[in-house]
Design a protein around this motif. Structure first.
Motif, PDB file in Angstrom:
ATOM      1  N   THR A 172     -17.475 -25.059  16.303  1.00  0.00           N
ATOM      2  CA  THR A 172     -16.913 -26.540  16.003  1.00  0.00           C
ATOM      3  C   THR A 172     -15.506 -26.250  15.612  1.00  0.00           C
ATOM      4  N   HIS A 183      -9.466 -33.539   5.094  1.00  0.00           N
ATOM      5  CA  HIS A 183      -9.318 -34.741   6.362  1.00  0.00           C
ATOM      6  C   HIS A 183      -8.554 -35.802   5.605  1.00  0.00           C
ATOM      7  N   GLU A 243     -13.444 -41.424   8.031  1.00  0.00           N
ATOM      8  CA  GLU A 243     -14.240 -41.314   9.243  1.00  0.00           C
ATOM      9  C   GLU A 243     -14.081 -39.779   9.666  1.00  0.00           C
ATOM     10  N   SER A 244     -12.980 -39.256   9.462  1.00  0.00           N
ATOM     11  CA  SER A 244     -12.786 -37.627   9.957  1.00  0.00           C
ATOM     12  C   SER A 244     -13.728 -36.785   9.251  1.00  0.00           C
ATOM     13  N   ASN A 248     -16.788 -37.560   7.760  1.00  0.00           N
ATOM     14  CA  ASN A 248     -17.924 -37.846   8.187  1.00  0.00           C
ATOM     15  C   ASN A 248     -18.292 -37.301   9.614  1.00  0.00           C
ATOM     16  N   GLU A 249     -17.170 -37.168  10.495  1.00  0.00           N
ATOM     17  CA  GLU A 249     -17.385 -36.541  11.819  1.00  0.00           C
ATOM     18  C   GLU A 249     -17.559 -34.890  11.723  1.00  0.00           C
ATOM     19  N   THR A 250     -16.700 -34.250  10.579  1.00  0.00           N
ATOM     20  CA  THR A 250     -17.024 -32.782  10.385  1.00  0.00           C
ATOM     21  C   THR A 250     -18.373 -32.909   9.747  1.00  0.00           C
ATOM     22  N   TYR A 251     -18.916 -33.571   8.992  1.00  0.00           N
ATOM     23  CA  TYR A 251     -20.070 -33.554   8.381  1.00  0.00           C
ATOM     24  C   TYR A 251     -21.222 -33.590   9.200  1.00  0.00           C
ATOM     25  N   GLN A 252     -21.196 -34.389  10.105  1.00  0.00           N
ATOM     26  CA  GLN A 252     -22.047 -34.331  11.274  1.00  0.00           C
ATOM     27  C   GLN A 252     -22.248 -33.273  12.100  1.00  0.00           C
ATOM     28  N   ASP A 253     -20.873 -32.801  12.409  1.00  0.00           N
ATOM     29  CA  ASP A 253     -20.945 -31.352  12.992  1.00  0.00           C
ATOM     30  C   ASP A 253     -21.401 -30.354  12.415  1.00  0.00           C
TER      31      ASP A 253
END
Length: 586
Positions: free
Chosen positions: A67, A172, A176-177, A179-184
């Motif tokens: 990641t 972050h 939005e950033s 949330n993106e890492t959280y989903q990763d």
């Protein structure tokens, strides 16, 4: 190279009496772990366990690195100052979770804590070097020993005072950033636990003492689990019981009546109240008084919670709503001092100094209910909100969801329950730690603002125990090939077989297959029992069949046995392991 005759290897016929969980019993019996001086929650990891932990750690690192996260290492011994900055020193020391010590005596001695988690330490590392939004996002993680003073360490590696954890922290500039890492991380954790061979379920979870705006737990499903999961397959919904939402069953129908006060001498429970009055429990409003506790004692205050008689207050939801340090039930002496009442007779409108009134949503539309009248030995019946000085308090969700309730996302479906062990937990922290600790950055325009954070933990040393809970039989552990300490055990059972076993051992080593040679001077039965107990995926027996050029291969997970020509066994083992691991072996 591992020959058991040259190894410190031992097994036990019986597990110590204090070992209750199957994983605790088997890991002790198979020599994977030993308690330190018989102390619960402190364990030595033997050579076999260390190999398992190294394999789990390798999988964790591979998924984290994929990641873009960077591995670091932070101090385990942390000065109290940084925990006081975040406001958690009081939280973790008052309840005794943190082990604390001083570097001397007297007023100049400095206080420290052994890290149960590392949000503060990471913030201290980052804050002096973070300047601009252009440096973000970034993600730092570590694999390290953690310390928590568990009041009831139990089930071996499931709940210990010292344990190995992977914890990661991302920074972050925008939601939005984050949330993106959280989903990763959600996907990375799914990959980790799948590769380790676990039966698990991601669930919505309460953030607890870590805090933040949202979190998911990854739970290994097993009966020994201390967490209850509620789930609805129709809506693809799952949550820890502390977080779960539901639609409770409708209250039982009841005929409207005239408001009255009726005697209920000596009752203490809603069950007794229902029996004396002849009303359904679901038509009772019970009133419970808590005391909300804050860091400063002067801020403590009582809270009166009204909820339907057949439901239970979710104290985690209540604590989160109040944003308090802790909660406790009011004592009988406090009730007597405030109201002159015994438990069971408090009404929803009881007058207590500084009290805050709250009601669960289950009572908001309830009519013709029975409740306390603020007078000992009597209850109000056929009561309704808005009448007889009964005003509906502030109404929020304080209900503990239960199996059998309707799913709030699919009302036609019911919730089901399962037991689980937490393997990992991911959080959206937001600015909970960065703001008080001054982890600030300059955005593209405007004033300095705190970085947004995510936090991501995996119980590295708990994971193998959870796997053993799910994967064992009466003979011992059944490791998946991905994290087994070794892939193959060779068992020569006759003197004539030793030379062939030695040759096969070296051939397997040369092509990268992880193999143990059980060359001990023991009976075949002892070797077979030990091989099953320690859970090696494949057992190759070299014995009397060698005269016909054959060896026996046993698959531990299903007990299947096949006899093969000695010349074909290497290819068979390589193909079996390749299929299990999903990668080419040899």
């Amino acid at each position: 190279m591992t020959r058991l005759s040259k190894s410190f290897f031992f097994t036990l016929r019986e597990a110590p009496a204090e070992a209750v969980a199957a994983s605790h019993q088997l890991l002790l019996r198979a020599g994977y772990i030993r308690s330190l001086a018989g102390t619960a929650g402190l364990y030595a990891y033997g050579p076999l366990m260390q190999r398992v932990l190294q394999k789990v750690s390798k999988i964790v690192r591979e998924e984290m690195n994929a990641t873009g996260a960077q591995e670091a290492l932070f101090a385990q011994l942390q000065p109290s100052e940084i925990w006081k900055e975040s406001g958690r020193w009081t939280v973790y020391t008052q309840d005794g979770t943190m082990f604390t010590l001083k570097d001397g005596q007297g007023e100049n001695a400095r206080e420290y804590g052994l890290g149960p988690t590392h949000e503060e330490a990471v913030c201290d590392y980052v804050r002096s070097n973070l300047k601009s939004y252009k440096q973000m996002p970034f993600h730092l993680y570590q694999l390290q020993t953690k310390f928590r003073n568990e009041k009831r360490p139990r089930f071996g590696l499931m709940r210990g005072r010292e344990f190995i954890m992977k914890d990661g922290y991302s920074f972050h500039a925008t939601p939005e950033s984050l949330n993106e890492t959280y989903q990763d991380m959600y996907q990375a954790y799914t990959n980790m636990f799948t590769r380790c061979g676990l039966n698990f379920r991601p669930v919505e979870a309460d953030s607890g003492a870590i805090g933040g705006s949202g979190s998911h737990e990854f739970m290994a499903l097993c009966e020994i689990g201390e967490d209850t999961i509620l789930y609805c397959d129709e809506a693809k919904y799952a949550a820890n019981v502390e977080k779960a939402l539901s639609i409770p069953p409708e209250p039982e129908a009841i005929a409207a009546g005239e408001y009255a006060v009726k005697p209920t001498p000596g009752i203490r429970t809603v069950e007794e109240q229902a029996k004396v009055l002849g009303v359904p429990i679901s038509r009772i409003v019970k009133n419970i008084i808590y005391v909300a506790l804050f860091a400063e004692e002067a801020k403590n205050y009582p809270v009166l919670v009204s909820i339907r008689g057949d439901r239970q207050v979710n104290e985690t939801k209540l604590k989160n709503h109040l944003d308090c340090l802790d909660l406790r039930m009011a004592t009988e002496s406090e009730l007597d001092g405030w109201l002159g009442l015994r438990p069971g007779f408090v009404g929803p409108n009881a007058k207590i100094p500084k009290v805050r009134y709250l009601a669960d949503k289950t009572v908001a539309t309830l009519t013709n209910f029975s409740t306390g009248c603020n007078q000992n030995d009597v209850q109000c019946v056929s009561a309704n909100w808005g009448n007889n000085d009964l005003q509906l308090p502030e109404t929020i969700d304080l209900d503990t969801a239960q199996a059998g309730d309707h799913c709030h996302l699919a009302p036609e479906a019911q919730l089901h329950s399962a037991k689980g062990v937490e393997l990992g937990h991911i959080f959206k922290l937001g600015a909970k730690y960065s703001k008080p600790m001054g982890v600030m950055f300059a955005p593209e325009s405007g004033e300095l603002q705190p970085a947004l954070m995510g936090c991501y933990g995996v119980g590295v040393s708990r994971l193998p125990a959870a796997l053993v809970e799910q994967s064992h039989d009466k003979d011992g552990i059944i490791w998946p090939a991905a994290i087994a300490p070794y892939q193959v055990v060779l068992v020569p059972t006759t003197t004539d077989a030793n030379e062939a076993a030695e040759k096969l051992y070296n051939e397997l080593l040369s092509i990268g297959i992880e193999v143990i040679l059980d060359d001990r001077d023991e009976r075949a039965g002892v070797k077979f029992k030990d091989a099953d107990l320690i859970g090696i995926p494949l057992r190759v027996t070299l014995g009397r069949d060698l005269a016909a050029g054959l060896v026996e291969v046993k698959v531990r997970k299903n007990g299947s046995v096949v006899k093969l020509p000695l010349a074909e066994v290497v290819v068979y083992l390589s193909n079996w392991l390749s299929a299990e691991l999903g990668i080419a072996v040899a």
